[in-house]
Structure formats: structure tokens, C-alpha cells
Design a protein around this motif. Structure first.
Motif, PDB file in Angstrom:
ATOM      1  N   LEU A 222     -23.539 113.381 -44.488  1.00 22.56           N
ATOM      2  CA  LEU A 222     -24.532 112.411 -44.052  1.00 22.56           C
ATOM      3  C   LEU A 222     -24.022 110.985 -44.272  1.00 22.56           C
ATOM      4  CD1 LEU A 222     -27.344 111.611 -43.053  1.00 22.56           C
ATOM      5  CD2 LEU A 222     -28.170 111.945 -45.389  1.00 22.56           C
TER       6      LEU A 222
ATOM      7  N   ASN B  80     -21.494 110.104 -41.656  1.00 19.92           N
ATOM      8  CA  ASN B  80     -22.159 109.882 -40.367  1.00 19.92           C
ATOM      9  C   ASN B  80     -22.915 108.561 -40.346  1.00 19.92           C
ATOM     10  OD1 ASN B  80     -21.184 112.292 -39.338  1.00 19.92           O
ATOM     11  ND2 ASN B  80     -23.001 113.444 -39.932  1.00 19.92           N
ATOM     12  N   LEU B  81     -23.562 108.210 -41.444  1.00 15.83           N
ATOM     13  CA  LEU B  81     -24.278 106.932 -41.519  1.00 15.83           C
ATOM     14  C   LEU B  81     -23.300 105.758 -41.473  1.00 15.83           C
ATOM     15  CD1 LEU B  81     -26.968 107.791 -44.208  1.00 15.83           C
ATOM     16  CD2 LEU B  81     -27.411 107.152 -41.825  1.00 15.83           C
TER      17      LEU B  81
ATOM     18  N   ALA C 262     -22.208 105.396 -37.936  1.00 14.71           N
ATOM     19  CA  ALA C 262     -23.273 104.808 -37.120  1.00 14.71           C
ATOM     20  C   ALA C 262     -23.390 103.306 -37.380  1.00 14.71           C
ATOM     21  CB  ALA C 262     -24.604 105.510 -37.418  1.00 14.71           C
TER      22      ALA C 262
ATOM     23  N   GLU D 261     -29.768 109.812 -31.846  1.00  9.62           N
ATOM     24  CA  GLU D 261     -28.810 110.057 -32.922  1.00  9.62           C
ATOM     25  C   GLU D 261     -29.249 109.335 -34.196  1.00  9.62           C
ATOM     26  OE1 GLU D 261     -24.061 109.675 -33.992  1.00  9.62           O
ATOM     27  OE2 GLU D 261     -24.741 109.190 -31.977  1.00  9.62           O
TER      28      GLU D 261
ATOM     29  N   SER E  75     -32.118 111.225 -35.672  1.00  8.00           N
ATOM     30  CA  SER E  75     -31.624 112.430 -36.321  1.00  8.00           C
ATOM     31  C   SER E  75     -30.997 112.122 -37.678  1.00  8.00           C
ATOM     32  CB  SER E  75     -30.613 113.122 -35.405  1.00  8.00           C
ATOM     33  OG  SER E  75     -30.065 114.245 -36.022  1.00  8.00           O
ATOM     34  N   LEU E  76     -30.207 111.053 -37.740  1.00  2.00           N
ATOM     35  CA  LEU E  76     -29.589 110.651 -39.006  1.00  2.00           C
ATOM     36  C   LEU E  76     -30.645 110.275 -40.046  1.00  2.00           C
ATOM     37  CD1 LEU E  76     -26.558 108.517 -37.789  1.00  2.00           C
ATOM     38  CD2 LEU E  76     -26.443 110.637 -39.108  1.00  2.00           C
TER      39      LEU E  76
ATOM     40  N   GLU F  72     -32.359 113.459 -41.297  1.00  2.00           N
ATOM     41  CA  GLU F  72     -31.488 114.175 -42.235  1.00  2.00           C
ATOM     42  C   GLU F  72     -31.429 113.449 -43.569  1.00  2.00           C
ATOM     43  OE1 GLU F  72     -28.566 117.112 -43.507  1.00  2.00           O
ATOM     44  OE2 GLU F  72     -30.286 117.068 -42.174  1.00  2.00           O
TER      45      GLU F  72
END
Length: 63
Positions: free
Chosen positions: A10, A13-14, A17, A28, A31-32, A35
Motif C-alpha cells: 500500500l 502504491n501511495l 500515486a 484508483e 481504491s487506494l 485499502e
């Protein structure tokens, strides 16, 4: 260990982003965030302090 890996994934991914914020699709991001809510909630459930911690004062930024 599974929760730790979810947290690591996570975070990566953050960070990605954040770097490409202008091009990340709204879904997206949603979704992040979803999560993050789940993962942080599970982490906090595991790390309940034995002594209650008062909420931060308004306008105070934690260090």
C-alpha cells in the motif's frame, strides 16, 4: 506478516500515486484510500495501547 506486506504494498502504491497525482484515475485513488482505511484499521486494532491515549488537540500537529 501478511498485514505487514499489505502495508508495504500500500505504501509503495501511495508513493507512486503521489508522484503521478495528475494522471492517477479517480477510481484508483478511491481504491487506494479504501485499502488504506482497511489496512490502517487492522494495524490499529493490533496496536491498542494498554493506557488510553487522549485525542490530539484541535490545531495541533503530531510530531
Amino acid at each position: 506478516m501478511v498485514l505487514h506486506q499489505r502495508g508495504v504494498d500500500l505504501l509503495v502504491n501511495l508513493m507512486d500515486a503521489e508522484e503521478h497525482f495528475d494522471t492517477v484515475e479517480r477510481e484508483e485513488l478511491r481504491s487506494l484510500i479504501s485499502e488504506a482505511v482497511v489496512v490502517f484499521g487492522e494495524i490499529l486494532q493490533r496496536d491498542v495501547p494498554s493506557v488510553p491515549v487522549p485525542p490530539p488537540e484541535k490545531g495541533h500537529t503530531p510530531s
